[in-house]
Scaffold this motif. Structure first.
Motif, PDB file in Angstrom:
ATOM      1  N   THR A   1       0.712  -1.385   0.066  1.00 28.17           N
ATOM      2  CA  THR A   1      -0.093   0.024  -0.044  1.00 28.17           C
ATOM      3  C   THR A   1       0.817   0.989   0.111  1.00 28.17           C
ATOM      4  O   THR A   1       0.392   2.361   0.058  1.00 28.17           O
ATOM      5  N   ASP A   2       2.211   1.058  -0.164  1.00 26.27           N
ATOM      6  CA  ASP A   2       2.975   2.276  -0.125  1.00 26.27           C
ATOM      7  C   ASP A   2       3.224   2.847  -1.460  1.00 26.27           C
ATOM      8  O   ASP A   2       4.110   3.496  -1.772  1.00 26.27           O
ATOM      9  N   ARG A   3       2.270   2.708  -2.171  1.00 28.58           N
ATOM     10  CA  ARG A   3       2.313   3.012  -3.656  1.00 28.58           C
ATOM     11  C   ARG A   3       0.809   3.584  -4.001  1.00 28.58           C
ATOM     12  O   ARG A   3      -0.021   3.152  -3.271  1.00 28.58           O
ATOM     13  N   ARG A   4       0.762   4.424  -5.098  1.00 26.20           N
ATOM     14  CA  ARG A   4      -0.622   4.695  -5.489  1.00 26.20           C
ATOM     15  C   ARG A   4      -1.114   3.624  -6.423  1.00 26.20           C
ATOM     16  O   ARG A   4      -0.605   3.085  -7.349  1.00 26.20           O
ATOM     17  N   TRP A   5      -2.548   3.463  -6.232  1.00 26.16           N
ATOM     18  CA  TRP A   5      -3.207   2.631  -6.905  1.00 26.16           C
ATOM     19  C   TRP A   5      -4.560   3.239  -7.424  1.00 26.16           C
ATOM     20  O   TRP A   5      -5.149   4.003  -7.019  1.00 26.16           O
ATOM     21  N   PHE A   6      -4.743   2.943  -8.767  1.00 25.54           N
ATOM     22  CA  PHE A   6      -5.699   3.316  -9.492  1.00 25.54           C
ATOM     23  C   PHE A   6      -6.477   2.245 -10.313  1.00 25.54           C
ATOM     24  O   PHE A   6      -6.034   1.329 -10.541  1.00 25.54           O
ATOM     25  N   ALA A   7      -7.884   2.639 -10.263  1.00 26.74           N
ATOM     26  CA  ALA A   7      -8.779   1.485 -10.789  1.00 26.74           C
ATOM     27  C   ALA A   7      -9.293   2.076 -12.222  1.00 26.74           C
ATOM     28  O   ALA A   7      -9.535   3.446 -12.281  1.00 26.74           O
ATOM     29  N   THR A   8      -9.399   1.351 -13.219  1.00 29.38           N
ATOM     30  CA  THR A   8     -10.283   1.793 -14.579  1.00 29.38           C
ATOM     31  C   THR A   8     -11.549   1.634 -14.725  1.00 29.38           C
ATOM     32  O   THR A   8     -12.006   0.416 -14.033  1.00 29.38           O
ATOM     33  N   THR A   9     -12.429   2.580 -14.987  1.00 28.11           N
ATOM     34  CA  THR A   9     -13.931   2.304 -15.023  1.00 28.11           C
ATOM     35  C   THR A   9     -14.493   3.147 -15.995  1.00 28.11           C
ATOM     36  O   THR A   9     -13.832   4.183 -16.470  1.00 28.11           O
ATOM     37  N   THR A  10     -15.732   2.826 -16.561  1.00 24.30           N
ATOM     38  CA  THR A  10     -16.278   3.515 -17.417  1.00 24.30           C
ATOM     39  C   THR A  10     -17.697   4.192 -16.513  1.00 24.30           C
ATOM     40  O   THR A  10     -18.412   5.109 -17.132  1.00 24.30           O
ATOM     41  N   HIS A  11     -17.785   3.950 -15.254  1.00 28.65           N
ATOM     42  CA  HIS A  11     -18.872   4.521 -14.620  1.00 28.65           C
ATOM     43  C   HIS A  11     -18.170   5.488 -13.813  1.00 28.65           C
ATOM     44  O   HIS A  11     -17.363   5.604 -12.786  1.00 28.65           O
ATOM     45  N   PRO A  12     -19.005   6.677 -13.775  1.00 28.20           N
ATOM     46  CA  PRO A  12     -18.764   8.047 -13.046  1.00 28.20           C
ATOM     47  C   PRO A  12     -19.074   7.636 -11.633  1.00 28.20           C
ATOM     48  O   PRO A  12     -19.938   6.776 -11.318  1.00 28.20           O
ATOM     49  N   PRO A  13     -18.653   8.206 -10.629  1.00 28.44           N
ATOM     50  CA  PRO A  13     -17.384   9.370 -10.990  1.00 28.44           C
ATOM     51  C   PRO A  13     -15.980   8.611 -11.161  1.00 28.44           C
ATOM     52  O   PRO A  13     -15.571   7.822 -10.485  1.00 28.44           O
TER      53      PRO A  13
END
Length: 169
Positions: free
Chosen positions: A80-92
């Motif tokens: 968890t010492d890194r940035r995590w991003f998720a990809t999605t088509t659903h806002p927000p």
């Protein structure tokens, strides 16, 4: 040809990928941009030697591919010492190209049919949910294409560091 190991720009995580051809393209893409690929089971295909040959992959392209039994194992191992991003088509969400990517960021992509499940997506803040713009009325971008867009954006932001400068053979 030989494989030169360089620093990892991004950790690319595929959660329950279903289509061997897409994952094969993503393995090759990650090998070319210097990203490590993480596959979270269940997989919709086999990664045995015969399947890899059918996908046209060379062994060296698999060097930086890791398979995990669960999302929790993958997340714990990467930390968890890194940035995590998720990809999605659903806002927000926010556009993928409005992130200043850093070495070691992790980008999570869902399976071809359904994307990331709501339960998993809920673990990411709005600011960490990324989307790739599309024209109106389109449903999604192919998984292999989506995965290629984000690492190339991150690599471009860092001047394509480590890119080959000699002609290809």
């Amino acid at each position: 040809s030989h494989h030169v190991r360089m620093g990892t720009m991004l950790e690319v995580v595929l959660v329950e990928p279903q289509i061997a051809g897409n994952t094969g393209n993503i393995i090759r893409l990650c090998a070319n941009v210097g990203s490590q690929l993480h596959l979270v089971r269940p997989l919709g295909f086999s990664l045995d030697a015969a399947a890899l040959r059918r996908s046209g992959l060379d062994y060296h392209e698999l060097v930086d591919t890791q398979v995990w039994d669960t999302w929790q194992e993958c997340r714990a191992a990467l930390g968890t010492d890194r940035r995590w991003f998720a990809t999605t088509t659903h806002p927000p969400h926010r556009r993928y190209d409005r992130v200043d990517y850093r070495d070691g960021d992790a980008i999570v992509f869902g399976c071809e049919a359904t994307g990331l499940g709501e339960e998993l997506l809920a673990r990411f803040s709005t600011d960490a949910r990324l989307h790739i713009p599309m024209r109106p009325s389109n449903r999604s971008v192919n998984l292999a294409n989506s995965v290629s867009i984000v690492p190339y954006e991150a690599w471009q932001q860092h001047g394509l560091a480590g890119a080959a400068s000699a002609p290809f053979e």
